[in-house]
Design a protein around this motif. Structure first.
Motif, mmCIF file in Angstrom:
data_model
loop_
_atom_site.group_PDB
_atom_site.id
_atom_site.type_symbol
_atom_site.label_atom_id
_atom_site.label_comp_id
_atom_site.label_asym_id
_atom_site.label_seq_id
_atom_site.Cartn_x
_atom_site.Cartn_y
_atom_site.Cartn_z
ATOM 1 N N PRO A 1 36.702 25.786 -30.227
ATOM 2 C CA PRO A 1 37.317 25.379 -31.492
ATOM 3 C C PRO A 1 38.338 24.270 -31.298
ATOM 4 O O PRO A 1 39.174 24.329 -30.387
ATOM 5 N N MET A 2 38.240 23.242 -32.149
ATOM 6 C CA MET A 2 39.149 22.106 -32.120
ATOM 7 C C MET A 2 39.166 21.426 -30.756
ATOM 8 O O MET A 2 40.163 20.864 -30.329
ATOM 9 N N ALA A 3 38.020 21.504 -30.049
ATOM 10 C CA ALA A 3 37.837 20.838 -28.751
ATOM 11 C C ALA A 3 38.892 21.258 -27.736
ATOM 12 O O ALA A 3 39.330 20.462 -26.906
ATOM 13 N N ALA A 4 39.311 22.520 -27.778
ATOM 14 C CA ALA A 4 40.316 23.020 -26.844
ATOM 15 C C ALA A 4 39.780 23.006 -25.414
ATOM 16 O O ALA A 4 38.580 23.132 -25.172
ATOM 17 N N HIS B 1 22.868 28.970 -27.376
ATOM 18 C CA HIS B 1 23.056 29.629 -28.667
ATOM 19 C C HIS B 1 22.638 28.701 -29.803
ATOM 20 O O HIS B 1 22.752 27.474 -29.695
ATOM 21 N N GLY B 2 22.186 29.296 -30.895
ATOM 22 C CA GLY B 2 21.749 28.506 -32.046
ATOM 23 C C GLY B 2 22.896 28.017 -32.910
ATOM 24 O O GLY B 2 22.714 27.138 -33.750
ATOM 25 N N ASP B 3 24.082 28.592 -32.725
ATOM 26 C CA ASP B 3 25.266 28.156 -33.467
ATOM 27 C C ASP B 3 26.498 28.490 -32.635
ATOM 28 O O ASP B 3 26.390 28.816 -31.454
ATOM 29 N N PHE B 4 27.677 28.406 -33.279
ATOM 30 C CA PHE B 4 28.917 28.677 -32.554
ATOM 31 C C PHE B 4 29.580 29.980 -33.018
ATOM 32 O O PHE B 4 30.799 30.135 -32.910
ATOM 33 N N LEU C 1 34.439 25.265 -37.022
ATOM 34 C CA LEU C 1 33.179 25.979 -36.851
ATOM 35 C C LEU C 1 32.093 25.394 -37.750
ATOM 36 O O LEU C 1 30.952 25.188 -37.313
ATOM 37 N N GLU C 2 32.440 25.082 -38.985
ATOM 38 C CA GLU C 2 31.468 24.506 -39.915
ATOM 39 C C GLU C 2 30.978 23.144 -39.428
ATOM 40 O O GLU C 2 29.774 22.859 -39.452
#
Length: 316
Positions: free
Chosen positions: A91-94, A168-171, A189-190
């Motif tokens: 998330p947020m390129a952490a 994975h198909g999503d996050f 995420l969106e």
């Protein structure tokens, strides 16, 4: 030459490193040399060309770092109680985070702060080993171990342990089971989910990717570049480089010291329909590599190699 011209020429001349002040800094920052390591007190660090060398999971690390959109792999740490999971994007390129349930992640697709990705990852892992639930490391900071040999990822893991990558198909794995994202995490995420290209792992370091108008196979190979190109050229000259009907060899790119050949595929075929063809190509490629010791390239094969060389790029 006038005094002004002489001063101007001197200002643009390369320094002792051989790098001109207006050239890109070799550290990879994207800045001009004079504004980065060429400034007063700066020091040039030559980027480590093959940062994951020596790791059994080197090829999977490169794939997760460079082109797998959503993937994870448990890091085979030695002598640590906390489990650390490598992740393509957080998330947020952490650079790293510990979820509310205590699961610790280190991000791979992040901006590096040094000339050695392995060193930056080791710093992020060290942070994650002691961080509290809910903590986030936005970026990896500068060296805190000045004067000592900096740790690298190779110093923290079992070098011989394979890296078991999961795609994975999503996050949705960003969130603990049963929880809902909110605020900036929900927006991140969106955005991340909307940008995913469907991807499947169909062999060791071999990934099928649906790019929209066509699909691709991206296959990180372990061989030295010169040997691999010669073997690919041998297969190409024999008409054996494709994966079957609806496929063609597209080219290759270099990433972190290894070559990644790419094939265009008919996207109407499911990813798993290419698994057998990839295995068969691997067998042909192994045979071609073995034959190089006793059979130099023919003139046709050398021409094929020259053609393959024209379809290469370097991304890292």
């Amino acid at each position: 030459m006038s005094r002004r011209s002489a001063v101007k020429s001197k200002a643009k001349a390369p320094d002792a490193s051989g790098i001109g002040p207006r050239q890109p800094c070799p550290c990879g920052s994207g800045k001009r040399y004079k504004a980065c390591h060429g400034s007063a007190g700066g020091a040039v660090e030559v980027a480590v060309a093959r940062p994951f060398e020596g790791l059994a999971g080197e090829r999977e690390l490169i794939a997760l770092r460079e082109f797998v959109p959503s993937g994870t792999a448990v890091l085979p740490l030695v002598g640590q109680e906390r489990e650390i999971t490598l992740a393509t994007v957080l998330p947020m390129a952490a650079a790293a985070l510990v979820r509310a349930d205590g699961v610790a992640y280190v991000g791979l697709q992040v901006q590096t702060r040094s000339s050695d990705i392995s060193r930056d990852l080791a710093r992020a892992v060290r942070w994650a080993l002691t961080a509290e639930a809910g903590d986030v490391l936005t970026v990896v900071g500068p060296d805190t171990d000045a004067g000592d040999k900096p740790e690298r990822l190779q110093d923290l893991v079992d070098l011989d342990a394979p890296l078991e990558a999961s795609v994975h198909g999503d996050f949705s794995w960003w969130m603990p089971e049963g929880s809902e994202p909110s605020g900036e995490v929900a927006l991140s995420l969106e955005r991340a989910n909307s940008a995913i290209l469907p991807t499947e792992r169909i062999g060791p370091a071999a990934y099928w990717v649906d790019a929209g108008d066509k699909a691709h196979l991206r296959w990180v190979r372990p061989e030295p570049e010169e040997e691999l190109l010669a073997a690919l050229a041998r297969l190409h000259a024999r008409g054996e480089l494709a994966l079957g009907e609806g496929s063609r060899y597209a080219g290759s790119f270099r990433a972190h010291g290894l070559l990644v050949p790419v094939w265009d595929l008919d996207r109407e075929s499911h990813a798993r329909e290419w698994t057998e063809a990839v295995d068969q190509l691997g067998t042909r490629l192994d045979a071609a590599l073995a034959s190089l010791a006793d059979e130099p390239l023919t003139s046709d094969e050398r021409r094929a190699r020259d053609g393959l060389l024209g379809r290469q790029i370097t991304i890292r």
